[in-house]
Design a protein around this motif. Structure first.
Motif, PDB file in Angstrom:
ATOM      1  N   THR A 125       0.798  -1.225   0.000  1.00 23.02           N
ATOM      2  CA  THR A 125       0.000   0.000   0.000  1.00 23.02           C
ATOM      3  C   THR A 125       0.833   1.279   0.000  1.00 23.02           C
ATOM      4  O   THR A 125       0.466   2.233  -0.684  1.00 23.02           O
ATOM      5  N   ILE A 126       1.929   1.329   0.768  1.00 20.46           N
ATOM      6  CA  ILE A 126       2.739   2.551   0.783  1.00 20.46           C
ATOM      7  C   ILE A 126       4.219   2.304   0.522  1.00 20.46           C
ATOM      8  O   ILE A 126       4.989   3.262   0.451  1.00 20.46           O
ATOM      9  N   ALA A 127       4.609   1.034   0.401  1.00 20.98           N
ATOM     10  CA  ALA A 127       6.018   0.693   0.171  1.00 20.98           C
ATOM     11  C   ALA A 127       6.890   1.395   1.214  1.00 20.98           C
ATOM     12  O   ALA A 127       6.565   1.380   2.393  1.00 20.98           O
ATOM     13  N   ASP A 128       7.961   2.017   0.779  1.00 19.12           N
ATOM     14  CA  ASP A 128       8.855   2.745   1.690  1.00 19.12           C
ATOM     15  C   ASP A 128       8.690   4.247   1.549  1.00 19.12           C
ATOM     16  O   ASP A 128       9.565   5.014   1.943  1.00 19.12           O
ATOM     17  N   ASP A 129       7.592   4.679   0.975  1.00 15.99           N
ATOM     18  CA  ASP A 129       7.374   6.095   0.716  1.00 15.99           C
ATOM     19  C   ASP A 129       7.066   6.873   1.994  1.00 15.99           C
ATOM     20  O   ASP A 129       6.568   6.312   2.966  1.00 15.99           O
ATOM     21  N   PRO A 130       7.312   8.167   1.974  1.00 17.40           N
ATOM     22  CA  PRO A 130       6.904   9.016   3.098  1.00 17.40           C
ATOM     23  C   PRO A 130       5.387   8.941   3.266  1.00 17.40           C
ATOM     24  O   PRO A 130       4.638   8.911   2.282  1.00 17.40           O
ATOM     25  N   ALA A 131       4.948   8.887   4.509  1.00 18.58           N
ATOM     26  CA  ALA A 131       3.518   8.808   4.809  1.00 18.58           C
ATOM     27  C   ALA A 131       3.332   9.120   6.286  1.00 18.58           C
ATOM     28  O   ALA A 131       4.294   9.214   7.035  1.00 18.58           O
ATOM     29  N   TYR A 132       2.081   9.264   6.665  1.00 14.87           N
ATOM     30  CA  TYR A 132       1.752   9.419   8.076  1.00 14.87           C
ATOM     31  C   TYR A 132       0.523   8.588   8.376  1.00 14.87           C
ATOM     32  O   TYR A 132      -0.155   8.074   7.468  1.00 14.87           O
ATOM     33  N   LEU A 133       0.229   8.433   9.664  1.00 11.03           N
ATOM     34  CA  LEU A 133      -0.917   7.657  10.105  1.00 11.03           C
ATOM     35  C   LEU A 133      -1.314   8.108  11.503  1.00 11.03           C
ATOM     36  O   LEU A 133      -0.556   8.793  12.180  1.00 11.03           O
ATOM     37  N   TRP A 134      -2.508   7.719  11.897  1.00 19.12           N
ATOM     38  CA  TRP A 134      -2.991   7.940  13.252  1.00 19.12           C
ATOM     39  C   TRP A 134      -3.096   6.583  13.924  1.00 19.12           C
ATOM     40  O   TRP A 134      -3.570   5.623  13.310  1.00 19.12           O
ATOM     41  N   VAL A 135      -2.669   6.482  15.180  1.00 19.86           N
ATOM     42  CA  VAL A 135      -2.716   5.227  15.920  1.00 19.86           C
ATOM     43  C   VAL A 135      -3.234   5.517  17.329  1.00 19.86           C
ATOM     44  O   VAL A 135      -2.942   6.572  17.897  1.00 19.86           O
ATOM     45  N   VAL A 136      -4.017   4.594  17.865  1.00 20.07           N
ATOM     46  CA  VAL A 136      -4.503   4.750  19.232  1.00 20.07           C
ATOM     47  C   VAL A 136      -3.295   4.812  20.161  1.00 20.07           C
ATOM     48  O   VAL A 136      -2.394   3.970  20.088  1.00 20.07           O
ATOM     49  N   GLU A 137      -3.280   5.820  21.001  1.00 22.50           N
ATOM     50  CA  GLU A 137      -2.118   6.077  21.849  1.00 22.50           C
ATOM     51  C   GLU A 137      -1.754   4.880  22.725  1.00 22.50           C
ATOM     52  O   GLU A 137      -0.579   4.616  22.973  1.00 22.50           O
ATOM     53  N   GLN A 138      -2.719   4.128  23.183  1.00 26.25           N
ATOM     54  CA  GLN A 138      -2.463   2.984  24.053  1.00 26.25           C
ATOM     55  C   GLN A 138      -2.040   1.734  23.288  1.00 26.25           C
ATOM     56  O   GLN A 138      -1.700   0.731  23.906  1.00 26.25           O
ATOM     57  N   GLN A 143       2.280   0.667  17.580  1.00 27.48           N
ATOM     58  CA  GLN A 143       3.325   1.690  17.536  1.00 27.48           C
ATOM     59  C   GLN A 143       4.702   1.065  17.321  1.00 27.48           C
ATOM     60  O   GLN A 143       5.516   1.596  16.562  1.00 27.48           O
ATOM     61  N   SER A 144       4.960  -0.063  17.958  1.00 23.34           N
ATOM     62  CA  SER A 144       6.234  -0.766  17.779  1.00 23.34           C
ATOM     63  C   SER A 144       6.399  -1.214  16.322  1.00 23.34           C
ATOM     64  O   SER A 144       7.479  -1.062  15.731  1.00 23.34           O
ATOM     65  N   PHE A 145       5.340  -1.755  15.749  1.00 23.35           N
ATOM     66  CA  PHE A 145       5.364  -2.168  14.346  1.00 23.35           C
ATOM     67  C   PHE A 145       5.690  -0.973  13.441  1.00 23.35           C
ATOM     68  O   PHE A 145       6.561  -1.054  12.574  1.00 23.35           O
ATOM     69  N   TYR A 146       4.997   0.138  13.650  1.00 23.23           N
ATOM     70  CA  TYR A 146       5.213   1.300  12.791  1.00 23.23           C
ATOM     71  C   TYR A 146       6.617   1.888  12.966  1.00 23.23           C
ATOM     72  O   TYR A 146       7.246   2.307  11.992  1.00 23.23           O
ATOM     73  N   ARG A 147       7.114   1.883  14.181  1.00 26.13           N
ATOM     74  CA  ARG A 147       8.488   2.374  14.402  1.00 26.13           C
ATOM     75  C   ARG A 147       9.494   1.523  13.646  1.00 26.13           C
ATOM     76  O   ARG A 147      10.465   2.036  13.102  1.00 26.13           O
ATOM     77  N   PRO A 153       6.534   9.476  16.268  1.00 20.35           N
ATOM     78  CA  PRO A 153       5.548  10.499  16.649  1.00 20.35           C
ATOM     79  C   PRO A 153       6.030  11.885  16.220  1.00 20.35           C
ATOM     80  O   PRO A 153       7.221  12.174  16.312  1.00 20.35           O
ATOM     81  N   ASP A 154       5.108  12.692  15.724  1.00 17.46           N
ATOM     82  CA  ASP A 154       5.490  14.045  15.296  1.00 17.46           C
ATOM     83  C   ASP A 154       4.794  15.127  16.113  1.00 17.46           C
ATOM     84  O   ASP A 154       4.879  16.300  15.788  1.00 17.46           O
TER      85      ASP A 154
END
Length: 192
Positions: A125-138, A143-147, A153-154
């Protein structure tokens, strides 16, 4: 599943015939992942039939949506035929996004966690391209997967009243060549 079994999955567009299974999967994933992180009432209101109807619509317009930048992929286990998860990415849904591309969702059934299927869905869906997302804080697992995929976090935050959940924005600033993007912006999500 706990080892990397990526070769056991077929990544493809959703088909109309997948809608009922995807509707049930979508509800099941949310109920597995978000207990204690979202309103119990919101999770109880999730309806597989309503979700299946949305998936029928997504499947019917998948090809035309892709021409407009909206990519949805599902992961189907090659041996069992079971749909294990899905991902959607598209144009940013925020008023002032930090990148033009947003990862809208990656949802994988818990039975397939650790298999590498979420990596395949992200690549499709996004390969290695720049992107952003929203994730439930808890949601520490997400979050570990996305890191692991270069997201950090920005400072963007929002509270979803309907779900009674706090979300943080994660951003991957660099493209495949390590080129840095412009500074992140704070924004409010346009709707889901």
């Amino acid at each position: 599943m706990s080892s990397d079994n990526r070769s056991e999955y077929v990544i493809r567009r959703p088909l109309v015939g997948d809608a009922t299974e995807l509707g049930a999967l979508h509800v099941a994933v949310w109920r597995e992942a978000y207990v204690g992180m979202m309103s119990e009432e919101a999770l109880a209101r999730l309806n597989p039939e309503s979700s299946a109807e949305r998936w029928r619509q997504i499947a019917e317009r998948a090809e035309s949506a892709e021409r407009e930048g909206l990519v949805t992929r599902i992961a189907q286990h090659a041996v069992t035929g079971e749909i294990a998860g899905f991902a959607t990415a598209g144009n940013a849904r925020d008023d002032d996004p930090p990148t033009p591309r947003q990862l809208w969702a990656i949802n994988v059934l818990a039975a397939h966690h650790g298999s590498g299927v979420a990596d395949l869905l992200m690549a499709a869906t996004i390969a290695d391209d720049p992107a952003y997302l929203w994730v439930v804080e808890q949601n520490a697992r997400a979050q570990s997967f996305y890191r692991r995929h270069g997201f950090e976090p920005d400072g963007g935050r929002l509270h979803d009243e309907d779900l009674n959940a706090d979300e943080i924005r994660l951003l991957r600033r660099q493209d495949l060549f390590g080129n840095e993007l412009g500074p992140s912006c704070r924004s409010a999500r346009k709707g889901t």
